[in-house]
Design a protein around this motif. Sequence first.
Motif, mmCIF file in Angstrom:
data_model
loop_
_atom_site.group_PDB
_atom_site.id
_atom_site.type_symbol
_atom_site.label_atom_id
_atom_site.label_comp_id
_atom_site.label_asym_id
_atom_site.label_seq_id
_atom_site.Cartn_x
_atom_site.Cartn_y
_atom_site.Cartn_z
ATOM 1 N N ALA A 64 0.905 -1.265 0.128
ATOM 2 C CA ALA A 64 -0.149 0.004 0.134
ATOM 3 C C ALA A 64 0.951 1.120 -0.086
ATOM 4 O O ALA A 64 0.498 2.203 -0.586
ATOM 5 C CB ALA A 64 -0.948 0.183 1.362
ATOM 6 N N ASN A 65 1.831 1.237 0.655
ATOM 7 C CA ASN A 65 2.970 2.310 1.067
ATOM 8 C C ASN A 65 3.494 2.755 -0.639
ATOM 9 O O ASN A 65 3.497 3.908 -0.899
ATOM 10 C CB ASN A 65 3.933 2.113 1.831
ATOM 11 C CG ASN A 65 4.700 3.238 2.314
ATOM 12 O OD1 ASN A 65 5.599 3.516 1.643
ATOM 13 N ND2 ASN A 65 4.369 4.080 3.396
ATOM 14 N N GLN A 66 4.026 1.643 -0.990
ATOM 15 C CA GLN A 66 4.913 1.979 -2.476
ATOM 16 C C GLN A 66 3.830 2.323 -3.505
ATOM 17 O O GLN A 66 4.028 3.067 -4.262
ATOM 18 C CB GLN A 66 5.649 0.703 -2.763
ATOM 19 C CG GLN A 66 6.485 0.298 -1.731
ATOM 20 C CD GLN A 66 7.660 1.455 -1.812
ATOM 21 O OE1 GLN A 66 8.377 1.748 -2.706
ATOM 22 N NE2 GLN A 66 7.736 2.198 -0.677
ATOM 23 N N ALA A 67 2.537 1.805 -3.510
ATOM 24 C CA ALA A 67 1.591 1.989 -4.522
ATOM 25 C C ALA A 67 1.183 3.599 -4.355
ATOM 26 O O ALA A 67 1.134 4.204 -5.323
ATOM 27 C CB ALA A 67 0.283 1.319 -4.571
ATOM 28 N N HIS A 68 1.029 4.059 -3.191
ATOM 29 C CA HIS A 68 0.709 5.453 -2.862
ATOM 30 C C HIS A 68 1.738 6.221 -3.351
ATOM 31 O O HIS A 68 1.635 7.168 -3.951
ATOM 32 C CB HIS A 68 0.517 5.723 -1.419
ATOM 33 C CG HIS A 68 0.393 7.209 -1.120
ATOM 34 N ND1 HIS A 68 -0.770 8.071 -1.563
ATOM 35 C CD2 HIS A 68 1.198 7.875 -0.247
ATOM 36 C CE1 HIS A 68 -0.388 8.919 -1.127
ATOM 37 N NE2 HIS A 68 0.520 9.296 -0.463
ATOM 38 N N GLN A 69 3.109 6.089 -3.004
ATOM 39 C CA GLN A 69 4.239 6.718 -3.638
ATOM 40 C C GLN A 69 4.313 7.008 -4.895
ATOM 41 O O GLN A 69 4.513 7.813 -5.554
ATOM 42 C CB GLN A 69 5.478 6.109 -3.141
ATOM 43 C CG GLN A 69 5.844 6.366 -1.441
ATOM 44 C CD GLN A 69 7.138 5.856 -1.252
ATOM 45 O OE1 GLN A 69 8.008 5.919 -1.939
ATOM 46 N NE2 GLN A 69 7.405 5.725 0.088
ATOM 47 N N GLN A 70 3.945 5.765 -5.737
ATOM 48 C CA GLN A 70 3.691 5.575 -7.341
ATOM 49 C C GLN A 70 2.768 6.746 -7.813
ATOM 50 O O GLN A 70 2.930 7.431 -8.764
ATOM 51 C CB GLN A 70 3.659 4.397 -7.711
ATOM 52 C CG GLN A 70 4.736 3.595 -7.643
ATOM 53 C CD GLN A 70 6.210 4.058 -8.330
ATOM 54 O OE1 GLN A 70 6.061 4.308 -9.575
ATOM 55 N NE2 GLN A 70 7.198 4.270 -7.457
ATOM 56 N N LEU A 71 1.297 6.521 -7.097
ATOM 57 C CA LEU A 71 0.372 7.325 -7.523
ATOM 58 C C LEU A 71 0.717 8.767 -7.248
ATOM 59 O O LEU A 71 0.289 9.614 -8.035
ATOM 60 C CB LEU A 71 -0.832 6.901 -6.729
ATOM 61 C CG LEU A 71 -1.416 5.566 -7.105
ATOM 62 C CD1 LEU A 71 -2.490 5.030 -6.397
ATOM 63 C CD2 LEU A 71 -2.013 5.738 -8.674
ATOM 64 N N SER A 72 1.148 9.273 -6.064
ATOM 65 C CA SER A 72 1.280 10.650 -5.942
ATOM 66 C C SER A 72 2.445 11.078 -6.624
ATOM 67 O O SER A 72 2.431 12.412 -6.889
ATOM 68 C CB SER A 72 1.839 10.686 -4.362
ATOM 69 O OG SER A 72 3.066 9.979 -4.092
ATOM 70 N N GLY A 73 3.405 10.322 -7.278
ATOM 71 C CA GLY A 73 4.365 10.997 -8.099
ATOM 72 C C GLY A 73 3.771 11.111 -9.506
ATOM 73 O O GLY A 73 4.312 12.223 -9.991
ATOM 74 N N VAL A 74 2.910 10.696 -9.679
ATOM 75 C CA VAL A 74 2.069 10.907 -11.107
ATOM 76 C C VAL A 74 1.114 11.879 -10.718
ATOM 77 O O VAL A 74 0.921 12.836 -11.691
ATOM 78 C CB VAL A 74 1.235 9.683 -11.623
ATOM 79 C CG1 VAL A 74 0.597 10.083 -12.966
ATOM 80 C CG2 VAL A 74 2.698 8.772 -12.135
ATOM 81 N N LEU A 75 0.112 11.896 -9.718
ATOM 82 C CA LEU A 75 -0.935 12.568 -9.677
ATOM 83 C C LEU A 75 -0.795 13.924 -8.688
ATOM 84 O O LEU A 75 -1.514 14.931 -8.674
ATOM 85 C CB LEU A 75 -1.974 11.823 -8.987
ATOM 86 C CG LEU A 75 -2.498 10.515 -9.656
ATOM 87 C CD1 LEU A 75 -3.718 9.956 -8.870
ATOM 88 C CD2 LEU A 75 -3.086 10.877 -11.197
ATOM 89 N N GLY A 76 0.432 13.994 -8.060
ATOM 90 C CA GLY A 76 0.734 14.978 -7.143
ATOM 91 C C GLY A 76 0.646 14.873 -5.833
ATOM 92 O O GLY A 76 -0.103 13.693 -5.286
ATOM 93 N N GLU A 77 1.246 15.264 -4.692
ATOM 94 C CA GLU A 77 1.126 14.833 -3.414
ATOM 95 C C GLU A 77 -0.407 15.089 -2.887
ATOM 96 O O GLU A 77 -0.951 16.059 -3.017
ATOM 97 C CB GLU A 77 2.151 15.780 -2.698
ATOM 98 C CG GLU A 77 3.511 15.368 -2.953
ATOM 99 C CD GLU A 77 4.016 14.279 -2.395
ATOM 100 O OE1 GLU A 77 3.484 13.462 -1.500
ATOM 101 O OE2 GLU A 77 4.727 13.349 -3.051
#
Length: 515
Positions: A213-226
């Motif tokens: 979950a942590n790594q998926a969030h990091q990838q998503l926030s990297g694309v969508l913004g924080e």
Amino acid sequence: MKRRFETRALAGAAAATFLAGAAQAQTLDETINSAFATSTGWFVTFIFSNFPGTSFPWIVGWLVIAASVFTVYFGFIQFRVLGHSIALVKGDYSDPKDAGEVSHFQALATALSGTVGLGNIAGVAVAVSIGGPGATFWMILAGLLGMASKFTECTLGVKYRNEYPDGTVSGGPMYYLTKGFAERGMPGGKVLAVLFAVFCILGSFGGGNMFQANQAHQQLSGVLGEYPGWITGVIFAAIVFIVIVGGIKSIARVTEKVVPFMAVLYCGAALVIIVMNIGNIGWAFGQIFAGAFTEMGIAGGAVGALIQGFRRAAFSNEAGVGSAAIAHSAVRTKEPITEGFVSLLEPFIDTVVICTMTALVIIFTQQLVIDPETGLYVMNEATGRIATVGDTSGVGLTSAAFGSAFSWFPYLLVVAVVLFAFSTMISWSYYGLKAWTYLFGEGKAQELIFKLLFCCFVIVGAAASLGPVIDFSDAAIFAMAVVNIIGLYVLMPIVKREVESYLSRLKSGEIRKFT
């Protein structure tokens, strides 16, 4: 209807509680990290420590040596029955009246979804950046050997599973350690089974859940913004709960669609990159074979490449860990050995195919920096790794390799990361559940408690950065292998009798394709 309403009410209450707690997760990080590092640091250090005087983790040696022993003991079974394994997955020998809950293909897809994860993307990148292209060679070799370990544990998982009147089953190392040891008149089986179950539950909450979950969030926030991690956590938790509340049949229905899709998506993208750089094919494979046996300017030389390759294969396909035996135990069959044959395809797909694709993309796109004068790789002294184009590492290195062809390819990689994380979570929820019910008893209430806890940890994992907690859970996963492989050594003569009996009946025509 009343029970369904109560279930939903419980789920809502738990979610609300953790949503409130998620807002304070960042402030709790330091406290939790400090407490875990102090109390469990010794355990993590022990599991991942090296053989004295070397940089080779003993747990990797434990897994690779076992895989080699099983390969020789069963006469290179992974190569002898490969064709029959594929026929079993296709359903050629499947009788729908056999006991069990899922088909051979569904069991394979569920187990694969637990191993095919972020390690195939980020972990391989780390292995190649430390051990060079030669790590790819040793990774493939370790994957091929691991097929024999997976075969052994999954055969035992089906042979000693519990079958219940309602058609459900429970299996895995907990059961074959208990029953198998008793059958052979060996003491200690129950103790090992309890240890395995405890480690499995801890591993399912951490490496199989929070880390994903942590790594998926990091990838998503990297694309969508924080944005706040708890949002990703709540969405993931809701989707995961919808899937896992229906049990293994629901999980299998999802994984049999998600796993082939994500494998084709990822490998297809990798093949496009390779074809676009096809002119480098001779050079790339030259680097892989030369790096496996020569210095190449890499820290540790050929030995360093071997260590990194073996480490990545062992950590990726989990052959010998025992987790996959839990999923494979649910298969519909009356012949335990058939699921052993099916399961040996798992390390091949996970490591030999998917992990290798990641490594080849990085090598073909020349992301590793080479000194043009010496032809050796340039080391980044600060990190102890090979210097890379753009100074990337981990998933960033893989993303850069994909992005070197098309600027939008990293977005495709994000989709793959999210799918890999999701599939790993739903499979590990089942592993943890079966360990939980082994310790606390079968029943709807016990199952619901675990599933709610699991989904709450999804939210915590996405919202917080619990480094030592996840380190501890990773250590717990490999502690499962210590316990499991002891059992496999004791019980492998039983597997040998099973395989000899089955193959003789298959050769005589007694076992035929089901029509």
